[in-house]
Design an enzyme around this catalytic site. Structure first.
Site, PDB file in Angstrom:
ATOM      1  N   SER A   7     124.321  56.906  18.462  1.00 55.52           N
ATOM      2  CA  SER A   7     124.756  55.904  17.357  1.00 55.52           C
ATOM      3  C   SER A   7     125.262  54.522  17.723  1.00 55.52           C
ATOM      4  O   SER A   7     126.317  54.822  18.363  1.00 55.52           O
ATOM      5  CB  SER A   7     125.673  56.613  16.154  1.00 55.52           C
ATOM      6  N   HIS A  32     120.339  55.333  17.357  1.00 53.67           N
ATOM      7  CA  HIS A  32     120.643  55.558  15.864  1.00 53.67           C
ATOM      8  C   HIS A  32     121.074  54.091  15.259  1.00 53.67           C
ATOM      9  O   HIS A  32     122.373  53.941  15.828  1.00 53.67           O
ATOM     10  CB  HIS A  32     121.407  56.650  15.713  1.00 53.67           C
ATOM     11  N   ASP A  34     122.982  52.742  12.182  1.00 54.35           N
ATOM     12  CA  ASP A  34     123.457  53.010  10.834  1.00 54.35           C
ATOM     13  C   ASP A  34     123.732  51.643  10.013  1.00 54.35           C
ATOM     14  O   ASP A  34     124.590  50.870  10.231  1.00 54.35           O
ATOM     15  CB  ASP A  34     124.962  53.502  11.169  1.00 54.35           C
ATOM     16  N   MET A  36     124.997  50.117   6.855  1.00 55.24           N
ATOM     17  CA  MET A  36     126.044  50.369   5.598  1.00 55.24           C
ATOM     18  C   MET A  36     126.155  49.047   4.740  1.00 55.24           C
ATOM     19  O   MET A  36     126.340  48.026   5.565  1.00 55.24           O
ATOM     20  CB  MET A  36     127.328  50.730   6.199  1.00 55.24           C
ATOM     21  N   HIS A  65     119.329  55.035   9.846  1.00 51.58           N
ATOM     22  CA  HIS A  65     120.099  55.929   8.873  1.00 51.58           C
ATOM     23  C   HIS A  65     120.550  54.681   7.630  1.00 51.58           C
ATOM     24  O   HIS A  65     121.362  54.034   8.101  1.00 51.58           O
ATOM     25  CB  HIS A  65     121.220  56.595   9.610  1.00 51.58           C
ATOM     26  N   MET A  67     122.683  53.733   4.688  1.00 46.61           N
ATOM     27  CA  MET A  67     123.638  54.107   3.695  1.00 46.61           C
ATOM     28  C   MET A  67     123.592  53.004   2.882  1.00 46.61           C
ATOM     29  O   MET A  67     124.959  52.259   3.141  1.00 46.61           O
ATOM     30  CB  MET A  67     124.812  54.472   4.614  1.00 46.61           C
ATOM     31  N   MET A 136     124.384  65.704   7.508  1.00 45.57           N
ATOM     32  CA  MET A 136     125.672  64.809   7.928  1.00 45.57           C
ATOM     33  C   MET A 136     126.960  65.736   8.205  1.00 45.57           C
ATOM     34  O   MET A 136     127.266  66.661   7.128  1.00 45.57           O
ATOM     35  CB  MET A 136     126.211  63.699   6.807  1.00 45.57           C
ATOM     36  N   ASP A 174     124.591  64.696  12.246  1.00 44.73           N
ATOM     37  CA  ASP A 174     125.100  63.238  12.577  1.00 44.73           C
ATOM     38  C   ASP A 174     126.794  63.402  12.066  1.00 44.73           C
ATOM     39  O   ASP A 174     126.826  63.594  10.866  1.00 44.73           O
ATOM     40  CB  ASP A 174     124.522  62.257  11.754  1.00 44.73           C
TER      41      ASP A 174
HETATM   42  C1  DX5 Z   1     128.721  57.921  10.002  1.00 42.76           C
HETATM   43  C2  DX5 Z   1     127.220  57.516  10.865  1.00 42.76           C
HETATM   44  C3  DX5 Z   1     127.296  58.279  12.290  1.00 42.76           C
HETATM   45  C4  DX5 Z   1     128.366  57.928  13.117  1.00 42.76           C
HETATM   46  C5  DX5 Z   1     128.436  58.992  13.950  1.00 42.76           C
HETATM   47  O1  DX5 Z   1     128.446  57.249   8.663  1.00 42.76           O
HETATM   48  O2  DX5 Z   1     126.260  57.970  10.059  1.00 42.76           O
HETATM   49  O3  DX5 Z   1     125.990  57.918  12.828  1.00 42.76           O
HETATM   50  O4  DX5 Z   1     128.269  56.660  13.700  1.00 42.76           O
HETATM   51  O5  DX5 Z   1     129.471  58.508  14.862  1.00 42.76           O
HETATM   52  P1  DX5 Z   1     130.373  60.029  15.727  1.00 42.76           P
HETATM   53  O6  DX5 Z   1     129.404  60.590  16.502  1.00 42.76           O
HETATM   54  O7  DX5 Z   1     131.532  58.948  16.572  1.00 42.76           O
HETATM   55  O8  DX5 Z   1     131.045  60.753  14.634  1.00 42.76           O
HETATM   56 ZN    ZN Z   2     124.106  57.825  11.170  1.00 39.76          ZN
END
Ligand code: DX5
Ligand code: ZN
Length: 213
Positions: A7, A32, A34, A36, A65, A67, A136, A174
């Site tokens: 990520s 990955h 993310d 948001m 991913h 969100m 998750m 994740d």
């Molecule tokens: C959280 C994200 C994850 C996060 C994982 O909302 O979807 O992908 O970045 O990070 P770690 O491995 O540090 O928990």
């Molecule tokens: Zn993620």
């Protein structure tokens, strides 16, 4: 074969190219990403222009991913990039089945992401349709949170459903993944690890990735 998808949320944003090149060289299978929006989750990351630049740097496929409250606004843009996988959260769409096919029709693997508080029953009717399920193991929104222990059980139950129905969707996990919980997660049925802080905080990215595999 276990795959690892670092990520990039935990990468150094001031030296992103350098960090991504290093993590790719260290043996990552995907990056990955993310996304948001500050609405679906209480944090804001990056959008299309940055993903586009990451795509030009990356030599490996992207695992996006979403969100965000409006995931379908992103699919067409992402389809022009080296995006192999897109996941979204069920609460952000009206028609789960239709959404999965919007992604698949673009030639991208479609996944549904379940939060720690989301039941597997939410996706029972689409298990035949998804390419992967993202479980998750922390609440979405931030990197560096602690792994929620109940996740092993949930993944094992999903793996059992997969076996009972003779399906081949992949299970991606994740949140809070590290070298300690990885063996138990593999045993429960995980195929793809997402890991942010565990990899990017390590001195040696390659040994962190190898320890997960
Ligand atoms: C959280 C994200 C994850 C996060 C994982 O909302 O979807 O992908 O970045 O990070 P770690 O491995 O540090 O928990
Ligand atoms: Zn993620």
């Amino acid at each position: 074969m276990i795959k690892v998808s670092p990520s990039i949320l935990s990468a150094d944003f001031a030296n992103l190219e350098q960090d991504l090149t290093a993590v790719i060289k260290a043996g990552s299978d995907f990056l990955h990403i993310d996304v948001m929006d500050g609405h679906y989750v209480p944090n804001l990351t990056f959008g299309n222009p940055i993903i586009e630049r990451i795509n030009t740097i990356s030599t490996i496929p992207l695992d996006v991913h979403l969100m965000v409250t409006n995931p379908s606004d992103y699919y067409k843009f992402l389809a022009n990039l080296r995006v192999a996988m897109i996941s979204f959260h069920p609460a952000t769409v009206h028609h789960l089945h239709r959404e999965i096919y919007k992604i698949k029709e673009l030639g991208i693997k479609a996944g549904v992401a379940l939060n720690p508080g989301d039941s597997l029953t939410m996706i029972e009717e689409v298990l035949e349709d998804v390419d992967f399920v993202l479980i998750m193991s922390v609440n979405p929104g931030y990197g560096g949170q602690s792994f929620i222990e109940g996740t092993y059980q949930k993944i094992a139950r999903l793996d059992q459903l997969r076996e009972e129905r003779k399906l081949s969707f992949k299970i991606e996990v994740d949140g809070g993944v590290n070298g300690k919980n990885a063996p138990k997660l593999i045993q429960a049925g995980v195929n793809i690890f997402v890991a942010g802080s565990y990899i990017f905080k390590a001195d040696d990215y390659a040994s962190a990735i190898n320890s997960l595999k």
